[in-house]
Motif scaffolding. Sequence first.
Motif, PDB file in Angstrom:
ATOM      1  N   GLY A 187     -28.085 -84.904 -27.906  1.00  0.00           N
ATOM      2  CA  GLY A 187     -29.408 -84.310 -27.113  1.00  0.00           C
ATOM      3  C   GLY A 187     -30.548 -85.152 -27.667  1.00  0.00           C
ATOM      4  N   ILE A 188     -30.727 -85.658 -28.888  1.00  0.00           N
ATOM      5  CA  ILE A 188     -31.947 -86.469 -28.853  1.00  0.00           C
ATOM      6  C   ILE A 188     -31.880 -87.922 -28.120  1.00  0.00           C
ATOM      7  N   LEU A 189     -30.706 -88.242 -27.727  1.00  0.00           N
ATOM      8  CA  LEU A 189     -30.528 -89.588 -27.005  1.00  0.00           C
ATOM      9  C   LEU A 189     -31.102 -89.113 -25.578  1.00  0.00           C
ATOM     10  N   PHE A 190     -30.429 -88.181 -24.967  1.00  0.00           N
ATOM     11  CA  PHE A 190     -30.646 -87.536 -23.638  1.00  0.00           C
ATOM     12  C   PHE A 190     -32.261 -87.364 -23.664  1.00  0.00           C
ATOM     13  N   ALA A 191     -32.819 -86.675 -24.770  1.00  0.00           N
ATOM     14  CA  ALA A 191     -34.288 -86.385 -24.370  1.00  0.00           C
ATOM     15  C   ALA A 191     -35.120 -87.731 -24.646  1.00  0.00           C
ATOM     16  N   VAL A 192     -34.803 -88.608 -25.354  1.00  0.00           N
ATOM     17  CA  VAL A 192     -35.519 -89.760 -25.566  1.00  0.00           C
ATOM     18  C   VAL A 192     -35.543 -90.587 -24.299  1.00  0.00           C
ATOM     19  N   ALA A 193     -34.233 -90.609 -23.350  1.00  0.00           N
ATOM     20  CA  ALA A 193     -33.986 -91.329 -22.358  1.00  0.00           C
ATOM     21  C   ALA A 193     -34.792 -90.840 -21.087  1.00  0.00           C
ATOM     22  N   GLY A 194     -34.818 -89.280 -21.162  1.00  0.00           N
ATOM     23  CA  GLY A 194     -35.358 -88.596 -19.977  1.00  0.00           C
ATOM     24  C   GLY A 194     -36.974 -88.861 -20.071  1.00  0.00           C
ATOM     25  N   TRP A 195     -37.624 -88.658 -21.547  1.00  0.00           N
ATOM     26  CA  TRP A 195     -38.962 -88.807 -21.670  1.00  0.00           C
ATOM     27  C   TRP A 195     -39.207 -90.097 -21.303  1.00  0.00           C
ATOM     28  N   LEU A 196     -38.784 -91.322 -21.823  1.00  0.00           N
ATOM     29  CA  LEU A 196     -38.882 -92.537 -21.617  1.00  0.00           C
ATOM     30  C   LEU A 196     -39.105 -92.653 -19.883  1.00  0.00           C
ATOM     31  N   SER A 197     -38.117 -92.197 -19.326  1.00  0.00           N
ATOM     32  CA  SER A 197     -37.942 -92.299 -17.690  1.00  0.00           C
ATOM     33  C   SER A 197     -39.347 -91.835 -17.052  1.00  0.00           C
ATOM     34  N   LEU A 198     -39.861 -90.538 -17.750  1.00  0.00           N
ATOM     35  CA  LEU A 198     -40.928 -89.740 -17.266  1.00  0.00           C
ATOM     36  C   LEU A 198     -42.188 -90.827 -17.223  1.00  0.00           C
ATOM     37  N   ILE A 199     -42.371 -91.326 -18.647  1.00  0.00           N
ATOM     38  CA  ILE A 199     -43.245 -92.586 -18.587  1.00  0.00           C
ATOM     39  C   ILE A 199     -43.481 -93.589 -17.506  1.00  0.00           C
ATOM     40  N   PHE A 200     -42.355 -93.938 -17.133  1.00  0.00           N
ATOM     41  CA  PHE A 200     -42.096 -94.845 -16.188  1.00  0.00           C
ATOM     42  C   PHE A 200     -42.379 -94.360 -14.672  1.00  0.00           C
ATOM     43  N   VAL A 201     -41.954 -93.137 -14.453  1.00  0.00           N
ATOM     44  CA  VAL A 201     -42.130 -92.969 -12.972  1.00  0.00           C
ATOM     45  C   VAL A 201     -43.349 -91.912 -12.659  1.00  0.00           C
ATOM     46  N   ILE A 202     -43.882 -91.342 -13.588  1.00  0.00           N
ATOM     47  CA  ILE A 202     -44.813 -90.484 -13.387  1.00  0.00           C
ATOM     48  C   ILE A 202     -46.069 -90.980 -12.507  1.00  0.00           C
ATOM     49  N   GLN A 203     -46.443 -92.104 -12.707  1.00  0.00           N
ATOM     50  CA  GLN A 203     -47.520 -92.471 -11.708  1.00  0.00           C
ATOM     51  C   GLN A 203     -47.074 -92.894 -10.441  1.00  0.00           C
ATOM     52  N   THR A 204     -45.939 -92.969 -10.261  1.00  0.00           N
ATOM     53  CA  THR A 204     -45.316 -93.102  -8.703  1.00  0.00           C
ATOM     54  C   THR A 204     -45.727 -91.896  -8.161  1.00  0.00           C
ATOM     55  N   GLY A 205     -45.693 -90.766  -8.615  1.00  0.00           N
ATOM     56  CA  GLY A 205     -45.877 -89.462  -7.836  1.00  0.00           C
ATOM     57  C   GLY A 205     -45.037 -89.239  -7.202  1.00  0.00           C
ATOM     58  N   ASN A 206     -43.637 -89.802  -7.191  1.00  0.00           N
ATOM     59  CA  ASN A 206     -42.544 -89.466  -6.771  1.00  0.00           C
ATOM     60  C   ASN A 206     -41.654 -88.022  -7.317  1.00  0.00           C
ATOM     61  N   MET A 207     -41.790 -86.969  -6.508  1.00  0.00           N
ATOM     62  CA  MET A 207     -41.531 -85.597  -7.230  1.00  0.00           C
ATOM     63  C   MET A 207     -39.836 -85.505  -7.592  1.00  0.00           C
ATOM     64  N   THR A 208     -39.101 -86.347  -6.674  1.00  0.00           N
ATOM     65  CA  THR A 208     -37.590 -86.394  -7.049  1.00  0.00           C
ATOM     66  C   THR A 208     -37.560 -87.078  -8.267  1.00  0.00           C
ATOM     67  N   LEU A 209     -37.952 -88.203  -8.422  1.00  0.00           N
ATOM     68  CA  LEU A 209     -37.910 -89.153  -9.671  1.00  0.00           C
ATOM     69  C   LEU A 209     -38.419 -88.195 -10.904  1.00  0.00           C
ATOM     70  N   ILE A 210     -39.579 -87.638 -10.618  1.00  0.00           N
ATOM     71  CA  ILE A 210     -40.202 -87.081 -11.718  1.00  0.00           C
ATOM     72  C   ILE A 210     -39.148 -85.655 -12.338  1.00  0.00           C
ATOM     73  N   THR A 211     -38.705 -84.870 -11.169  1.00  0.00           N
ATOM     74  CA  THR A 211     -37.771 -83.742 -11.446  1.00  0.00           C
ATOM     75  C   THR A 211     -36.568 -84.255 -12.226  1.00  0.00           C
ATOM     76  N   MET A 212     -36.089 -85.301 -11.588  1.00  0.00           N
ATOM     77  CA  MET A 212     -34.855 -85.967 -12.197  1.00  0.00           C
ATOM     78  C   MET A 212     -35.000 -86.364 -13.864  1.00  0.00           C
ATOM     79  N   SER A 213     -36.203 -86.907 -13.914  1.00  0.00           N
ATOM     80  CA  SER A 213     -36.347 -87.434 -15.424  1.00  0.00           C
ATOM     81  C   SER A 213     -36.456 -86.163 -16.363  1.00  0.00           C
ATOM     82  N   HIS A 214     -37.106 -85.240 -15.594  1.00  0.00           N
ATOM     83  CA  HIS A 214     -37.494 -83.761 -16.541  1.00  0.00           C
ATOM     84  C   HIS A 214     -36.147 -83.090 -16.879  1.00  0.00           C
ATOM     85  N   VAL A 215     -35.012 -83.218 -15.717  1.00  0.00           N
ATOM     86  CA  VAL A 215     -33.829 -82.725 -16.102  1.00  0.00           C
ATOM     87  C   VAL A 215     -33.080 -83.345 -17.261  1.00  0.00           C
TER      88      VAL A 215
END
Length: 454
Positions: free
Chosen positions: A327-355
């Motif tokens: 769970g910690i590894l998934f949480a770290v991966a998802g949050w790190l992905s959010l950091i990288f994709v948030i400024q793209t504004g791409n809702m699909t990428l943001i949603t996938m990272s959040h999931v």
Amino acid sequence: METKKFHVNLAVLATGMMAFAGVLIETAMNVTFPTLIEQFGITTSQVQWVTTIYLLMISIVVPLSSYLMKNYSKRQLFIASSLFFVAGVLVDAFAFSFTVLLVGRLLQGVATGIALPLMFNIILTKVPIKKRGMMIGIGNLTTSIAPAMGPTYGGILTTTYDWTYIYKLLIPVLIVSTVIGLYAIPKEEQQKTDTINMKAALYLSVMFTGLLFFFSHLESPIGWISLAIGLVGGFLFYGSNKQKELLNLSVFSNKMFTVYLISFLVYQILLLGVSFVLPNFIQIVSDVPASRAGVMMFPGALTGALFAPISGKILDKLGFKKPIGIGILFAVAGWLSLIFVIQTGNMTLITMSHVIFMIGVGLSYSNVMTVGLSAIDKSLQDDGNAVFSTLQQFMGAVSTSFVAIIVGLFQKSSSDYQQGTSTGSKVALICLFVLLVISGLSVFKTFTKKEIQQ
């Protein structure tokens, strides 16, 4: 004396409906913040008090739950909670100013602070042991599904009608829950068997309020004055609490308990932080309506809610290391992905990272609480549960304040409001990521220890 049978299932349903409504509103309001900022002419750091004051009141009321249960009947507490909740919802349904809106949120916080412990108290005292696990699971499901529905519920109503309908549509629900509760919960004689340490309760309130004001006004002298007041309140609470315990602080002497408590609180900070950042970012920067912002949060929130009961079964069968570690590894991966994709504004990428992040939360969030409470002696587990519940609400409020102040600072310092929001959102996510990594490493270090009570 009335001998009417205690209708347990209906009583749990009635209190569960109120708890559900409280948690639903908590997340539903996050998608309305840009609308509230425009309507009331307030700032990002001010609007977060819609969530903060609600969580603050819960964190103040929950430590009093033990005293309330010992001195007032379940029916009396249910009626009090219903009255507070209906009053709070009515106030907000017709709020004509931001101050009035906050008054309603305060009343709702008091109501939820009573209803949540009451629901679990009814389960623990009235449900047979062989059915208790299932009922606790239903109770937890109530409070885990509501956050998943909240952003979608709030977003659709704000876009289709206006934000006041978030409250207006709950009025009939609360009336129904009140009628069910009055039918199901009989009058019972309750002897007052305990007194409350009013000084400790007062000092705890001063400490929480002072610290929250500090996090909400970091950039002004008011914040530092509030910090001083909060620290004095904490010092006085510690001294008064030793005379007659409001919260049993001896649980902190167990290192395993403390590490897992901190991990649990970091997850709470991340959950409230991301529920503030993402809906506001996508509405302000990408000019997306509140309804779509709410829908964007739904897959991740639902994923976390669905994984929570599964993770408990995994823990029972395989032990705590695998679900928590993965769970910690998934949480770290998802949050790190959010950091990288948030400024793209791409809702699909943001949603996938959040999931991905919420898969991690679902696997580990409730389990770190289970392990933390299992690490202490059974005689202290009620006290440990009170500490978890109290700090959970408080840290959620701190998170909202902290994230709002970071985003607000960048909005003020940038000539472009949207660009300031974008940069501030990314910086806020990075700050919270550091907390996640530190707490995750601390948990991994405990995997070699054997301090869990069976």
